[in-house]
Motif scaffolding. Structure first.
Motif, PDB file in Angstrom:
ATOM      1  N   ASP A 173      40.401  32.966  43.418  1.00  0.00           N
ATOM      2  CA  ASP A 173      40.871  34.370  43.925  1.00  0.00           C
ATOM      3  C   ASP A 173      41.007  35.324  42.582  1.00  0.00           C
ATOM      4  O   ASP A 173      40.925  35.076  41.490  1.00  0.00           O
ATOM      5  CB  ASP A 173      42.234  34.341  44.544  1.00  0.00           C
ATOM      6  N   GLY A 174      40.746  36.616  43.168  1.00  0.00           N
ATOM      7  CA  GLY A 174      40.907  37.637  42.080  1.00  0.00           C
ATOM      8  C   GLY A 174      39.505  38.276  41.884  1.00  0.00           C
ATOM      9  O   GLY A 174      38.670  37.731  41.998  1.00  0.00           O
ATOM     10  N   PRO A 175      39.714  39.390  41.075  1.00  0.00           N
ATOM     11  CA  PRO A 175      38.210  40.139  40.733  1.00  0.00           C
ATOM     12  C   PRO A 175      37.369  39.289  39.615  1.00  0.00           C
ATOM     13  O   PRO A 175      38.094  38.875  38.596  1.00  0.00           O
ATOM     14  CB  PRO A 175      38.794  41.392  40.307  1.00  0.00           C
ATOM     15  N   ARG A 176      36.115  39.386  39.968  1.00  0.00           N
ATOM     16  CA  ARG A 176      35.098  38.774  38.849  1.00  0.00           C
ATOM     17  C   ARG A 176      34.054  39.695  38.822  1.00  0.00           C
ATOM     18  O   ARG A 176      32.873  39.716  39.633  1.00  0.00           O
ATOM     19  CB  ARG A 176      34.748  37.205  39.180  1.00  0.00           C
ATOM     20  N   ALA A 227      44.164  24.955  37.096  1.00  0.00           N
ATOM     21  CA  ALA A 227      44.851  25.666  36.122  1.00  0.00           C
ATOM     22  C   ALA A 227      44.108  26.267  34.920  1.00  0.00           C
ATOM     23  O   ALA A 227      44.374  27.512  34.319  1.00  0.00           O
ATOM     24  CB  ALA A 227      45.605  24.654  35.332  1.00  0.00           C
ATOM     25  N   CYS A 228      42.808  25.509  34.465  1.00  0.00           N
ATOM     26  CA  CYS A 228      42.243  25.922  33.570  1.00  0.00           C
ATOM     27  C   CYS A 228      41.377  27.038  33.750  1.00  0.00           C
ATOM     28  O   CYS A 228      41.069  28.091  33.002  1.00  0.00           O
ATOM     29  CB  CYS A 228      41.133  24.749  33.165  1.00  0.00           C
ATOM     30  N   ALA A 229      40.764  27.385  34.979  1.00  0.00           N
ATOM     31  CA  ALA A 229      40.138  28.484  35.630  1.00  0.00           C
ATOM     32  C   ALA A 229      41.060  29.486  35.568  1.00  0.00           C
ATOM     33  O   ALA A 229      40.579  30.601  35.089  1.00  0.00           O
ATOM     34  CB  ALA A 229      39.688  28.195  36.897  1.00  0.00           C
ATOM     35  N   LEU A 233      40.286  32.824  33.310  1.00  0.00           N
ATOM     36  CA  LEU A 233      39.900  34.017  33.892  1.00  0.00           C
ATOM     37  C   LEU A 233      40.793  35.364  33.352  1.00  0.00           C
ATOM     38  O   LEU A 233      40.597  36.460  33.610  1.00  0.00           O
ATOM     39  CB  LEU A 233      39.915  33.976  35.332  1.00  0.00           C
ATOM     40  N   LYS A 234      42.258  34.957  33.449  1.00  0.00           N
ATOM     41  CA  LYS A 234      43.108  35.840  33.051  1.00  0.00           C
ATOM     42  C   LYS A 234      42.570  36.343  31.484  1.00  0.00           C
ATOM     43  O   LYS A 234      43.005  37.722  31.516  1.00  0.00           O
ATOM     44  CB  LYS A 234      44.656  35.087  32.526  1.00  0.00           C
ATOM     45  N   VAL A 235      42.304  35.551  30.749  1.00  0.00           N
ATOM     46  CA  VAL A 235      41.719  36.246  29.326  1.00  0.00           C
ATOM     47  C   VAL A 235      40.688  36.945  29.401  1.00  0.00           C
ATOM     48  O   VAL A 235      40.401  38.185  28.890  1.00  0.00           O
ATOM     49  CB  VAL A 235      41.381  34.929  28.434  1.00  0.00           C
ATOM     50  N   LEU A 236      39.569  36.608  30.413  1.00  0.00           N
ATOM     51  CA  LEU A 236      38.335  37.345  30.739  1.00  0.00           C
ATOM     52  C   LEU A 236      38.751  38.690  31.024  1.00  0.00           C
ATOM     53  O   LEU A 236      38.048  39.735  30.801  1.00  0.00           O
ATOM     54  CB  LEU A 236      37.490  36.625  31.464  1.00  0.00           C
ATOM     55  N   ARG A 237      39.675  38.879  32.091  1.00  0.00           N
ATOM     56  CA  ARG A 237      39.961  39.885  32.719  1.00  0.00           C
ATOM     57  C   ARG A 237      40.788  41.065  31.861  1.00  0.00           C
ATOM     58  O   ARG A 237      40.706  42.144  31.881  1.00  0.00           O
ATOM     59  CB  ARG A 237      40.837  39.929  33.779  1.00  0.00           C
ATOM     60  N   ARG A 238      41.374  40.479  30.799  1.00  0.00           N
ATOM     61  CA  ARG A 238      42.129  41.270  29.742  1.00  0.00           C
ATOM     62  C   ARG A 238      41.173  41.821  28.740  1.00  0.00           C
ATOM     63  O   ARG A 238      41.386  42.831  27.970  1.00  0.00           O
ATOM     64  CB  ARG A 238      42.876  40.513  29.016  1.00  0.00           C
ATOM     65  N   THR A 239      39.838  41.152  28.578  1.00  0.00           N
ATOM     66  CA  THR A 239      39.181  41.476  27.187  1.00  0.00           C
ATOM     67  C   THR A 239      37.662  41.956  27.613  1.00  0.00           C
ATOM     68  O   THR A 239      37.207  42.425  26.607  1.00  0.00           O
ATOM     69  CB  THR A 239      38.983  40.202  26.401  1.00  0.00           C
TER      70      THR A 239
END
Length: 341
Positions: A280-283, A237-239, A243-249
Protein backbone atom coordinates in the motif's frame (compact mmCIF):
# COMPACT_ATOMS: atom_id res chain seq x y z
CA UNK A 1 22.53 15.88 -31.13
CA UNK A 2 19.32 16.20 -29.13
CA UNK A 3 20.74 14.83 -25.88
CA UNK A 4 17.54 15.12 -23.85
CA UNK A 5 15.43 13.61 -26.61
CA UNK A 6 17.81 10.68 -26.96
CA UNK A 7 17.77 10.03 -23.21
CA UNK A 8 13.98 10.31 -23.06
CA UNK A 9 13.67 7.71 -25.80
CA UNK A 10 16.07 5.40 -23.97
CA UNK A 11 14.21 5.84 -20.67
CA UNK A 12 10.91 5.04 -22.38
CA UNK A 13 12.38 1.79 -23.72
CA UNK A 14 14.01 0.80 -20.41
CA UNK A 15 10.86 1.41 -18.36
CA UNK A 16 8.33 -0.15 -20.74
CA UNK A 17 5.61 -2.18 -18.95
CA UNK A 18 6.50 -5.54 -17.45
CA UNK A 19 10.21 -5.37 -18.19
CA UNK A 20 13.46 -4.93 -16.27
CA UNK A 21 17.22 -4.84 -16.77
CA UNK A 22 19.76 -7.67 -16.75
CA UNK A 23 23.17 -6.85 -15.29
CA UNK A 24 25.66 -8.95 -17.29
CA UNK A 25 28.54 -6.58 -16.63
CA UNK A 26 30.76 -8.61 -14.34
CA UNK A 27 34.45 -7.72 -14.41
CA UNK A 28 37.03 -10.39 -15.24
CA UNK A 29 37.57 -11.47 -11.60
CA UNK A 30 33.83 -11.54 -10.87
CA UNK A 31 32.76 -13.49 -13.95
CA UNK A 32 35.63 -15.91 -13.34
CA UNK A 33 34.33 -16.61 -9.84
CA UNK A 34 30.70 -16.93 -10.96
CA UNK A 35 31.54 -19.35 -13.75
CA UNK A 36 33.98 -21.37 -11.66
CA UNK A 37 31.19 -21.97 -9.12
CA UNK A 38 29.62 -24.08 -11.87
CA UNK A 39 32.86 -25.67 -13.04
CA UNK A 40 33.12 -23.41 -16.10
CA UNK A 41 36.45 -21.95 -17.23
CA UNK A 42 36.40 -18.17 -17.81
CA UNK A 43 37.95 -18.06 -21.27
CA UNK A 44 37.23 -15.24 -23.71
CA UNK A 45 35.29 -17.66 -25.92
CA UNK A 46 33.18 -18.93 -23.00
CA UNK A 47 32.37 -15.37 -21.95
CA UNK A 48 31.44 -14.46 -25.53
CA UNK A 49 29.27 -17.55 -25.98
CA UNK A 50 27.58 -17.06 -22.61
CA UNK A 51 26.74 -13.38 -22.98
CA UNK A 52 25.61 -13.97 -26.55
CA UNK A 53 23.37 -16.76 -25.24
CA UNK A 54 21.71 -14.26 -22.89
CA UNK A 55 21.29 -11.54 -25.51
CA UNK A 56 19.75 -13.86 -28.11
CA UNK A 57 17.32 -15.80 -25.90
CA UNK A 58 14.11 -16.07 -27.95
CA UNK A 59 11.21 -14.21 -26.35
CA UNK A 60 13.16 -12.66 -23.48
CA UNK A 61 12.53 -9.18 -24.91
CA UNK A 62 9.02 -9.44 -23.43
CA UNK A 63 10.58 -9.33 -19.95
CA UNK A 64 13.99 -7.66 -20.36
CA UNK A 65 14.24 -4.09 -21.67
CA UNK A 66 18.00 -3.59 -21.32
CA UNK A 67 21.24 -5.48 -20.68
CA UNK A 68 24.28 -3.92 -19.00
CA UNK A 69 27.47 -5.34 -20.49
CA UNK A 70 31.14 -5.35 -19.59
CA UNK A 71 33.44 -3.47 -21.97
CA UNK A 72 34.73 -6.68 -23.57
CA UNK A 73 31.25 -7.71 -24.73
CA UNK A 74 30.57 -4.61 -26.82
CA UNK A 75 33.14 -5.76 -29.36
CA UNK A 76 32.14 -9.43 -29.43
CA UNK A 77 29.82 -11.15 -31.90
CA UNK A 78 27.18 -13.87 -31.79
CA UNK A 79 27.73 -17.19 -33.57
CA UNK A 80 25.92 -15.62 -36.54
CA UNK A 81 28.53 -12.85 -36.76
CA UNK A 82 26.28 -10.08 -35.41
CA UNK A 83 27.80 -7.74 -32.83
CA UNK A 84 26.17 -8.47 -29.47
CA UNK A 85 24.88 -4.89 -28.93
CA UNK A 86 23.26 -5.02 -32.38
CA UNK A 87 21.73 -8.41 -31.61
CA UNK A 88 20.14 -6.86 -28.52
CA UNK A 89 18.83 -3.91 -30.46
CA UNK A 90 17.27 -6.20 -33.07
CA UNK A 91 15.25 -7.81 -30.27
CA UNK A 92 14.14 -4.47 -28.86
CA UNK A 93 16.58 -4.72 -25.93
CA UNK A 94 18.67 -1.62 -25.15
CA UNK A 95 22.43 -2.32 -24.83
CA UNK A 96 24.18 -0.61 -21.91
CA UNK A 97 27.68 -0.51 -20.44
CA UNK A 98 29.30 -0.55 -16.99
CA UNK A 99 31.73 2.36 -16.98
CA UNK A 100 33.33 2.42 -13.53
CA UNK A 101 36.78 0.92 -13.01
CA UNK A 102 36.18 -0.80 -9.70
CA UNK A 103 36.87 -0.08 -6.06
CA UNK A 104 39.90 1.40 -4.37
CA UNK A 105 40.57 2.44 -0.77
CA UNK A 106 39.40 5.92 0.21
CA UNK A 107 42.36 7.65 1.91
CA UNK A 108 41.69 9.02 5.38
CA UNK A 109 39.09 6.39 6.26
CA UNK A 110 39.16 3.07 8.08
CA UNK A 111 39.41 0.98 4.91
CA UNK A 112 36.28 2.37 3.25
CA UNK A 113 35.98 2.24 -0.53
CA UNK A 114 35.60 4.72 -3.38
CA UNK A 115 34.97 3.84 -7.03
CA UNK A 116 37.48 4.96 -9.67
CA UNK A 117 37.13 5.63 -13.38
CA UNK A 118 36.27 9.32 -13.84
CA UNK A 119 39.53 10.02 -15.69
CA UNK A 120 38.86 10.14 -19.46
CA UNK A 121 35.28 8.95 -18.86
CA UNK A 122 33.90 11.28 -21.52
CA UNK A 123 36.26 9.91 -24.16
CA UNK A 124 35.40 6.34 -23.21
CA UNK A 125 31.69 7.11 -23.43
CA UNK A 126 32.13 8.46 -26.95
CA UNK A 127 33.62 5.09 -27.91
CA UNK A 128 30.87 3.11 -26.19
CA UNK A 129 28.23 5.18 -28.02
CA UNK A 130 29.84 4.28 -31.33
CA UNK A 131 29.63 0.62 -30.32
CA UNK A 132 25.90 0.94 -29.68
CA UNK A 133 25.58 1.46 -25.90
CA UNK A 134 22.81 3.91 -24.95
CA UNK A 135 22.90 3.75 -21.15
CA UNK A 136 25.58 3.40 -18.48
CA UNK A 137 26.09 2.09 -14.96
CA UNK A 138 28.38 3.09 -12.08
CA UNK A 139 28.47 1.29 -8.72
CA UNK A 140 29.65 2.60 -5.36
CA UNK A 141 29.53 0.51 -2.18
CA UNK A 142 29.01 1.21 1.51
CA UNK A 143 29.94 -1.32 4.19
CA UNK A 144 28.00 -1.25 7.47
CA UNK A 145 29.98 -1.51 10.71
CA UNK A 146 29.43 0.24 14.05
CA UNK A 147 31.59 3.13 12.76
CA UNK A 148 30.95 3.09 9.00
CA UNK A 149 30.01 4.48 6.61
CA UNK A 150 31.71 7.68 7.67
CA UNK A 151 30.49 11.10 6.62
CA UNK A 152 33.56 11.38 4.41
CA UNK A 153 32.68 8.17 2.59
CA UNK A 154 29.03 9.18 2.17
CA UNK A 155 29.86 12.60 0.75
CA UNK A 156 32.78 11.51 -1.44
CA UNK A 157 30.91 8.60 -2.96
CA UNK A 158 27.91 10.81 -3.65
CA UNK A 159 30.13 13.36 -5.39
CA UNK A 160 31.68 10.68 -7.61
CA UNK A 161 28.28 9.23 -8.56
CA UNK A 162 26.96 12.68 -9.45
CA UNK A 163 30.01 13.58 -11.54
CA UNK A 164 29.66 10.29 -13.44
CA UNK A 165 25.95 10.88 -14.06
CA UNK A 166 26.54 14.41 -15.33
CA UNK A 167 29.25 13.23 -17.74
CA UNK A 168 27.01 10.41 -19.04
CA UNK A 169 24.13 12.80 -19.65
CA UNK A 170 26.46 15.22 -21.46
CA UNK A 171 26.78 12.43 -24.07
CA UNK A 172 23.04 11.74 -24.23
CA UNK A 173 23.45 8.46 -22.32
CA UNK A 174 21.11 7.49 -19.48
CA UNK A 175 23.05 6.92 -16.23
CA UNK A 176 22.15 4.15 -13.81
CA UNK A 177 23.27 5.37 -10.38
CA UNK A 178 24.07 2.48 -8.01
CA UNK A 179 24.78 3.29 -4.35
CA UNK A 180 24.92 -0.21 -2.87
CA UNK A 181 24.74 -0.72 0.89
CA UNK A 182 26.30 -4.16 1.33
CA UNK A 183 24.53 -7.05 3.07
CA UNK A 184 27.75 -8.26 4.70
CA UNK A 185 27.66 -8.03 8.49
CA UNK A 186 25.45 -8.65 11.49
CA UNK A 187 23.48 -5.37 11.47
CA UNK A 188 19.72 -5.36 11.80
CA UNK A 189 17.20 -4.02 9.30
CA UNK A 190 16.86 -0.68 11.12
CA UNK A 191 20.59 -0.04 10.76
CA UNK A 192 20.45 -0.91 7.05
CA UNK A 193 17.55 1.55 6.65
CA UNK A 194 19.51 4.27 8.44
CA UNK A 195 22.58 3.84 6.23
CA UNK A 196 20.56 3.47 3.02
CA UNK A 197 18.67 6.68 3.76
CA UNK A 198 21.91 8.53 4.48
CA UNK A 199 23.59 7.24 1.30
CA UNK A 200 20.67 7.99 -0.99
CA UNK A 201 20.08 11.38 0.61
CA UNK A 202 23.69 12.38 -0.05
CA UNK A 203 23.50 11.07 -3.62
CA UNK A 204 20.44 13.09 -4.57
CA UNK A 205 21.86 16.22 -2.98
CA UNK A 206 24.97 15.78 -5.15
CA UNK A 207 22.94 14.98 -8.28
CA UNK A 208 21.07 18.28 -7.91
CA UNK A 209 24.32 20.14 -7.32
CA UNK A 210 25.70 18.74 -10.58
CA UNK A 211 22.46 19.56 -12.43
CA UNK A 212 21.74 15.99 -13.40
CA UNK A 213 18.36 15.68 -15.13
CA UNK A 214 16.48 13.41 -12.73
CA UNK A 215 13.89 12.47 -15.35
CA UNK A 216 16.67 10.90 -17.44
CA UNK A 217 18.35 8.64 -14.86
CA UNK A 218 17.65 5.36 -13.09
CA UNK A 219 18.41 4.57 -9.45
CA UNK A 220 19.76 1.08 -8.74
CA UNK A 221 19.64 0.67 -4.94
CA UNK A 222 19.86 -2.16 -2.47
CA UNK A 223 16.75 -3.35 -0.69
CA UNK A 224 16.54 -2.71 3.05
CA UNK A 225 17.53 -6.04 4.58
CA UNK A 226 19.38 -7.15 7.71
CA UNK A 227 22.96 -8.38 7.45
CA UNK A 228 23.58 -11.87 6.11
CA UNK A 229 24.12 -13.37 9.57
CA UNK A 230 20.76 -12.13 10.88
CA UNK A 231 17.34 -13.81 10.55
CA UNK A 232 15.38 -12.61 7.52
CA UNK A 233 12.10 -10.82 8.30
CA UNK A 234 9.02 -11.34 6.16
CA UNK A 235 9.07 -10.05 2.59
CA UNK A 236 6.30 -7.65 3.56
CA UNK A 237 8.40 -6.15 6.38
CA UNK A 238 11.39 -5.70 4.07
CA UNK A 239 9.16 -4.11 1.44
CA UNK A 240 7.72 -1.67 3.96
CA UNK A 241 11.17 -0.69 5.24
CA UNK A 242 12.54 -0.25 1.71
CA UNK A 243 9.61 1.84 0.52
CA UNK A 244 9.82 4.05 3.60
CA UNK A 245 13.43 4.94 2.76
CA UNK A 246 12.66 5.49 -0.93
CA UNK A 247 9.75 7.82 -0.17
CA UNK A 248 12.04 9.88 2.04
CA UNK A 249 14.95 10.15 -0.39
CA UNK A 250 13.99 9.59 -4.06
CA UNK A 251 12.24 12.46 -5.90
CA UNK A 252 9.13 11.57 -7.87
CA UNK A 253 10.89 12.93 -10.97
CA UNK A 254 13.07 9.79 -11.10
CA UNK A 255 11.25 7.50 -13.55
CA UNK A 256 12.45 4.10 -12.38
CA UNK A 257 14.06 2.30 -9.45
CA UNK A 258 15.67 -0.95 -10.58
CA UNK A 259 16.87 -2.93 -7.59
CA UNK A 260 20.08 -4.93 -7.33
CA UNK A 261 19.78 -8.40 -5.85
CA UNK A 262 22.84 -8.04 -3.60
CA UNK A 263 23.49 -11.61 -2.53
CA UNK A 264 19.87 -12.75 -2.32
CA UNK A 265 18.81 -16.04 -3.86
CA UNK A 266 16.87 -15.89 -7.11
CA UNK A 267 13.62 -16.67 -5.28
CA UNK A 268 14.22 -14.11 -2.51
CA UNK A 269 14.94 -11.28 -4.94
CA UNK A 270 11.77 -12.00 -6.91
CA UNK A 271 9.61 -12.28 -3.79
CA UNK A 272 10.92 -9.00 -2.34
CA UNK A 273 10.27 -7.11 -5.58
CA UNK A 274 6.78 -8.58 -5.73
CA UNK A 275 6.00 -7.51 -2.16
CA UNK A 276 7.01 -3.91 -2.92
CA UNK A 277 4.74 -3.79 -5.94
CA UNK A 278 1.85 -5.14 -3.85
CA UNK A 279 2.39 -2.79 -0.91
CA UNK A 280 0.00 0.00 0.00
CA UNK A 281 0.96 3.64 -0.29
CA UNK A 282 2.33 5.90 -3.01
CA UNK A 283 4.86 4.63 -5.53
CA UNK A 284 5.57 7.46 -7.99
CA UNK A 285 8.34 5.50 -9.73
CA UNK A 286 8.47 2.22 -11.62
CA UNK A 287 9.79 -0.48 -9.26
CA UNK A 288 11.65 -3.07 -11.29
CA UNK A 289 14.81 -5.20 -11.33
CA UNK A 290 18.40 -4.94 -12.49
CA UNK A 291 19.62 -8.28 -11.19
CA UNK A 292 22.85 -10.09 -11.92
CA UNK A 293 23.22 -13.30 -9.90
CA UNK A 294 19.49 -13.59 -9.20
CA UNK A 295 18.83 -13.82 -12.94
CA UNK A 296 21.99 -15.60 -14.07
CA UNK A 297 22.70 -18.30 -11.49
CA UNK A 298 20.04 -20.71 -12.81
CA UNK A 299 21.24 -20.02 -16.36
CA UNK A 300 24.86 -20.89 -15.55
CA UNK A 301 23.72 -24.00 -13.68
CA UNK A 302 21.82 -25.17 -16.78
CA UNK A 303 24.58 -24.24 -19.24
CA UNK A 304 27.59 -25.82 -17.46
CA UNK A 305 29.87 -24.43 -20.17
CA UNK A 306 28.57 -26.91 -22.76
CA UNK A 307 27.28 -25.43 -26.06
CA UNK A 308 24.87 -28.35 -26.30
CA UNK A 309 23.06 -26.95 -23.24
CA UNK A 310 22.34 -23.56 -24.84
CA UNK A 311 18.62 -24.29 -25.23
CA UNK A 312 18.23 -25.39 -21.60
CA UNK A 313 20.16 -22.34 -20.39
CA UNK A 314 17.99 -19.97 -22.43
CA UNK A 315 14.84 -21.63 -21.08
CA UNK A 316 16.14 -21.08 -17.53
CA UNK A 317 16.83 -17.42 -18.32
CA UNK A 318 13.41 -16.97 -19.87
CA UNK A 319 11.68 -18.46 -16.81
CA UNK A 320 13.59 -16.29 -14.35
CA UNK A 321 12.96 -13.16 -16.42
CA UNK A 322 9.25 -13.97 -16.69
CA UNK A 323 8.89 -14.47 -12.93
CA UNK A 324 10.57 -11.13 -12.26
CA UNK A 325 8.32 -9.50 -14.84
CA UNK A 326 5.35 -10.80 -12.89
CA UNK A 327 6.89 -9.49 -9.66
CA UNK A 328 7.29 -6.06 -11.28
CA UNK A 329 3.50 -6.08 -11.55
CA UNK A 330 2.86 -7.67 -8.13
CA UNK A 331 1.57 -10.85 -9.77
CA UNK A 332 4.21 -13.38 -8.69
CA UNK A 333 3.32 -16.39 -6.53
CA UNK A 334 5.96 -18.69 -4.98
CA UNK A 335 4.15 -21.74 -6.45
CA UNK A 336 5.22 -20.50 -9.89
CA UNK A 337 8.77 -21.61 -9.04
CA UNK A 338 7.65 -25.22 -9.54
CA UNK A 339 6.46 -24.64 -13.10
CA UNK A 340 8.67 -26.01 -15.86
CA UNK A 341 10.99 -23.63 -17.69
Amino acid sequence: MDRIGQMERTIARLTSPGRGILAADESYPTITKRLSDHGIESTEENRRFYRSLLATTPGVEAYVSGIIFFEETLGQKTDEGVRIPEACDRQGIVPGIKVDKGLTELPGTDGEKITQGLDNLGDRLDGYLEQGALFTKWRNVYAITPSTPSRQALETNAEVLARYAAIAQSRGMVPIVEPEVLMDGDHDMARCAEVTEAAQGAVFEALRRHRVTLECMILKPNMVLPGKSQPRPSVEACAEATLKVLRRTVPAAVPSINFLSGGQTSEEATAHLNAMNRADGPRPWVLSFSYSRALQNPVQAAWQGDPANQGAAQKAFLKRARLNSLARNGQYEPAMEQESA
